[in-house]
Design a protein around this motif. Structure first.
Motif, PDB file in Angstrom:
ATOM      1  N   GLY A  60      38.006  49.225  63.862  1.00 42.77           N
ATOM      2  CA  GLY A  60      37.199  48.083  63.071  1.00 42.77           C
ATOM      3  C   GLY A  60      35.652  48.449  62.461  1.00 42.77           C
ATOM      4  N   GLU A  61      35.003  49.208  62.971  1.00 43.19           N
ATOM      5  CA  GLU A  61      33.693  49.396  62.468  1.00 43.19           C
ATOM      6  C   GLU A  61      33.809  50.562  61.681  1.00 43.19           C
ATOM      7  OE1 GLU A  61      29.163  48.773  63.245  1.00 43.19           O
ATOM      8  OE2 GLU A  61      30.542  48.520  65.000  1.00 43.19           O
ATOM      9  N   THR A  62      34.949  51.470  61.363  1.00 43.02           N
ATOM     10  CA  THR A  62      35.145  52.526  60.610  1.00 43.02           C
ATOM     11  C   THR A  62      35.248  51.758  59.387  1.00 43.02           C
ATOM     12  OG1 THR A  62      36.041  54.027  62.043  1.00 43.02           O
ATOM     13  CG2 THR A  62      36.881  54.306  59.930  1.00 43.02           C
ATOM     14  N   LEU A  63      36.042  50.900  59.274  1.00 43.55           N
ATOM     15  CA  LEU A  63      36.599  50.061  57.916  1.00 43.55           C
ATOM     16  C   LEU A  63      35.352  49.118  57.433  1.00 43.55           C
ATOM     17  CD1 LEU A  63      40.145  49.198  58.873  1.00 43.55           C
ATOM     18  CD2 LEU A  63      39.505  51.084  57.461  1.00 43.55           C
ATOM     19  N   TYR A  64      34.544  48.411  58.463  1.00 42.07           N
ATOM     20  CA  TYR A  64      33.493  47.777  58.083  1.00 42.07           C
ATOM     21  C   TYR A  64      32.404  48.480  57.657  1.00 42.07           C
ATOM     22  CZ  TYR A  64      29.542  44.450  59.025  1.00 42.07           C
ATOM     23  OH  TYR A  64      28.536  43.596  58.933  1.00 42.07           O
ATOM     24  N   ALA A  65      31.941  49.668  58.150  1.00 40.32           N
ATOM     25  CA  ALA A  65      30.726  50.122  57.873  1.00 40.32           C
ATOM     26  C   ALA A  65      30.651  50.814  56.270  1.00 40.32           C
ATOM     27  CB  ALA A  65      30.506  51.573  58.791  1.00 40.32           C
ATOM     28  N   LEU A  66      32.006  51.273  56.061  1.00 41.31           N
ATOM     29  CA  LEU A  66      32.117  51.801  54.685  1.00 41.31           C
ATOM     30  C   LEU A  66      32.526  50.844  53.651  1.00 41.31           C
ATOM     31  CD1 LEU A  66      33.756  55.356  55.205  1.00 41.31           C
ATOM     32  CD2 LEU A  66      31.184  54.738  54.564  1.00 41.31           C
ATOM     33  N   GLU A  67      33.486  49.772  53.968  1.00 44.36           N
ATOM     34  CA  GLU A  67      34.253  49.013  52.789  1.00 44.36           C
ATOM     35  C   GLU A  67      33.892  47.714  52.961  1.00 44.36           C
ATOM     36  OE1 GLU A  67      38.232  50.090  53.739  1.00 44.36           O
ATOM     37  OE2 GLU A  67      37.749  52.169  53.992  1.00 44.36           O
ATOM     38  N   SER A  68      33.074  47.170  53.766  1.00 42.32           N
ATOM     39  CA  SER A  68      32.566  45.605  53.945  1.00 42.32           C
ATOM     40  C   SER A  68      31.438  45.455  52.842  1.00 42.32           C
ATOM     41  CB  SER A  68      32.428  45.125  55.001  1.00 42.32           C
ATOM     42  OG  SER A  68      31.865  43.749  55.126  1.00 42.32           O
ATOM     43  N   ASP A  69      31.397  44.411  52.221  1.00 41.13           N
ATOM     44  CA  ASP A  69      30.234  44.015  51.435  1.00 41.13           C
ATOM     45  C   ASP A  69      29.108  43.552  52.253  1.00 41.13           C
ATOM     46  OD1 ASP A  69      31.421  44.954  49.178  1.00 41.13           O
ATOM     47  OD2 ASP A  69      32.271  42.984  48.798  1.00 41.13           O
ATOM     48  N   THR A  70      29.353  43.213  53.574  1.00 40.39           N
ATOM     49  CA  THR A  70      28.541  42.316  54.537  1.00 40.39           C
ATOM     50  C   THR A  70      27.366  43.020  54.983  1.00 40.39           C
ATOM     51  OG1 THR A  70      30.241  41.054  55.169  1.00 40.39           O
ATOM     52  CG2 THR A  70      28.243  40.878  56.542  1.00 40.39           C
ATOM     53  N   PRO A  71      27.397  44.443  55.470  1.00 38.26           N
ATOM     54  CA  PRO A  71      26.059  44.984  56.036  1.00 38.26           C
ATOM     55  C   PRO A  71      25.105  45.575  55.031  1.00 38.26           C
ATOM     56  CG  PRO A  71      27.927  46.565  56.091  1.00 38.26           C
ATOM     57  CD  PRO A  71      28.526  45.194  55.554  1.00 38.26           C
ATOM     58  N   ASN A  72      23.890  45.782  55.446  1.00 35.26           N
ATOM     59  CA  ASN A  72      23.057  46.420  54.462  1.00 35.26           C
ATOM     60  C   ASN A  72      23.136  47.885  54.676  1.00 35.26           C
ATOM     61  OD1 ASN A  72      21.701  44.046  53.864  1.00 35.26           O
ATOM     62  ND2 ASN A  72      20.824  44.075  55.878  1.00 35.26           N
ATOM     63  N   ARG A  73      23.226  48.646  53.754  1.00 33.28           N
ATOM     64  CA  ARG A  73      23.102  50.175  53.816  1.00 33.28           C
ATOM     65  C   ARG A  73      21.796  50.930  53.262  1.00 33.28           C
ATOM     66  NH1 ARG A  73      28.017  48.255  52.351  1.00 33.28           N
ATOM     67  NH2 ARG A  73      29.891  48.518  53.705  1.00 33.28           N
ATOM     68  N   LEU A  74      20.901  51.143  54.137  1.00 34.59           N
ATOM     69  CA  LEU A  74      19.637  51.491  53.698  1.00 34.59           C
ATOM     70  C   LEU A  74      19.206  53.319  53.664  1.00 34.59           C
ATOM     71  CD1 LEU A  74      17.541  48.646  55.226  1.00 34.59           C
ATOM     72  CD2 LEU A  74      18.772  48.654  52.970  1.00 34.59           C
ATOM     73  N   ALA A  75      18.438  53.464  52.652  1.00 34.72           N
ATOM     74  CA  ALA A  75      18.037  54.907  52.992  1.00 34.72           C
ATOM     75  C   ALA A  75      17.234  55.334  54.337  1.00 34.72           C
ATOM     76  CB  ALA A  75      17.313  55.383  51.681  1.00 34.72           C
ATOM     77  N   PHE A  76      17.572  56.571  54.896  1.00 32.64           N
ATOM     78  CA  PHE A  76      16.971  56.664  56.218  1.00 32.64           C
ATOM     79  C   PHE A  76      15.205  56.684  56.033  1.00 32.64           C
ATOM     80  CE2 PHE A  76      14.839  60.079  58.674  1.00 32.64           C
ATOM     81  CZ  PHE A  76      15.446  59.866  60.058  1.00 32.64           C
ATOM     82  N   ASP A  77      14.730  56.050  56.827  1.00 36.03           N
ATOM     83  CA  ASP A  77      13.203  56.170  56.917  1.00 36.03           C
ATOM     84  C   ASP A  77      12.798  55.837  58.400  1.00 36.03           C
ATOM     85  OD1 ASP A  77      10.745  54.864  57.091  1.00 36.03           O
ATOM     86  OD2 ASP A  77      10.761  54.358  55.205  1.00 36.03           O
ATOM     87  N   LEU A  78      12.352  57.067  58.976  1.00 39.92           N
ATOM     88  CA  LEU A  78      12.189  57.100  60.497  1.00 39.92           C
ATOM     89  C   LEU A  78      11.407  56.011  60.862  1.00 39.92           C
ATOM     90  CD1 LEU A  78      12.239  58.984  62.951  1.00 39.92           C
ATOM     91  CD2 LEU A  78       9.949  59.946  62.134  1.00 39.92           C
ATOM     92  N   MET A  79      10.149  55.773  60.386  1.00 32.17           N
ATOM     93  CA  MET A  79       9.530  54.579  61.163  1.00 32.17           C
ATOM     94  C   MET A  79      10.192  53.272  60.632  1.00 32.17           C
ATOM     95  SD  MET A  79       6.815  55.717  62.427  1.00 32.17           S
ATOM     96  CE  MET A  79       5.269  54.518  62.635  1.00 32.17           C
ATOM     97  N   ARG A  80      10.657  53.143  59.723  1.00 35.53           N
ATOM     98  CA  ARG A  80      11.693  51.983  59.539  1.00 35.53           C
ATOM     99  C   ARG A  80      12.469  51.705  60.607  1.00 35.53           C
ATOM    100  NH1 ARG A  80      14.622  47.949  58.845  1.00 35.53           N
ATOM    101  NH2 ARG A  80      14.925  46.721  56.998  1.00 35.53           N
TER     102      ARG A  80
END
Length: 261
Positions: free
Chosen positions: A184-204
């Motif tokens: 489920g998460e394989t498909l969700y992480a890449l193909e769903s419009d729901t989650p935020n996908r943000l650039a790596f930021d260590l402190m964030r």
């Protein structure tokens, strides 16, 4: 190190049902991951020689892994104390749970089993840079325990080792074990419009809470494993001091300075 945490895998004790669960999980992920998992994960899985036939022998896997990156697998019963876990990583030993989920638990577990640990984590340890990152993380974990800063470092592990994404030459791919071991998460992480996908930021990342009982609301995307490894090189002590003065960020929040991927 608490040697009592390490046990014999007990490979001869697995039942036909146990091996059947492994086959079901392996076969469905093997169909999903090409074109979705990072090339380094696929290469590591091939190098490991893990197959769909049944639960692998950890000693055989260790011999292959040690030849490649000088890591070994140690069998444990389940979650282990933080100091023991970090000590293992710091000495290039990866703890793998020896039990496997039941057929009715194919899609959700509260604690990791041998499929999550072995299939999800171990292939990435064939990548030299990621293998070094894991050792550096273990060394940092031992320091964090002394500084009462484990919560910040746990967030880093969660959003990279467990649920990390990478922007590869072929496009966005998954490498985190919590994703590659879950249909489920394989498909969700890449193909769903729901989650935020943000650039790596260590402190964030170290400021951001996470959820454990549902798909992630935010994923962080690295540009390379070198970026990940370089982020662990500095002494985190001043980072922890800054983080203690900042409020936690909720898993779903997107801040004005965040870079969407």
């Amino acid at each position: 190190m608490n040697d009592n945490a390490v046990i014999d895998q007990g490979h001869d004790g697995y039942t036909s049902e146990d091996h059947g669960v492994w086959r079901t999980l392996f076969e469905r992920q093997a169909k999903l991951l090409p074109g979705r998992a990072a090339p380094e994960f696929i290469e590591g899985l091939d190098a490991l020689g893990v197959e769909a036939g049944g639960i692998p022998d950890f000693e055989r896997l260790s011999d292959r892994l040690e030849t490649a990156t000088n890591w070994r697998i140690v069998a444990v019963r389940g979650l282990i104390d933080d100091d023991v876990f970090f000590d293992h990583l710091a000495h290039r030993r990866f703890p793998v749970t020896n039990w496997i989920r039941k057929p009715e638990q194919l899609d959700y577990l509260q604690e990791p089993d041998c499929f999550h640990d072995c299939f999800g984590h171990v292939p990435m340890l064939f990548n030299p840079v990621f293998a070094d990152y894991m050792q550096a993380y273990g060394q940092g974990g031992l320091k964090a325990l002394e500084q009462d800063a484990l919560g910040y470092l746990a967030r880093l592990y969660w959003y990279t080792v467990e649920f990390g994404l990478i922007m590869s030459d072929e496009g966005l791919r998954i490498y985190g074990s919590g994703i590659v071991s879950s249909k489920g998460e394989t498909l969700y992480a890449l193909e769903s419009d729901t989650p935020n996908r943000l650039a790596f930021d260590l402190m964030r990342i170290m400021q951001t809470d996470y959820i454990i009982d549902h798909y992630q609301q935010t994923y962080f995307v690295i540009g390379s494993y070198d970026q990940l490894f370089e982020a662990t090189r500095p002494d985190f002590t001043p980072y922890y001091e800054m983080l203690r003065a900042r409020p936690a960020i909720e898993p779903h929040e997107v801040l004005p300075g965040d870079q969407r991927v």
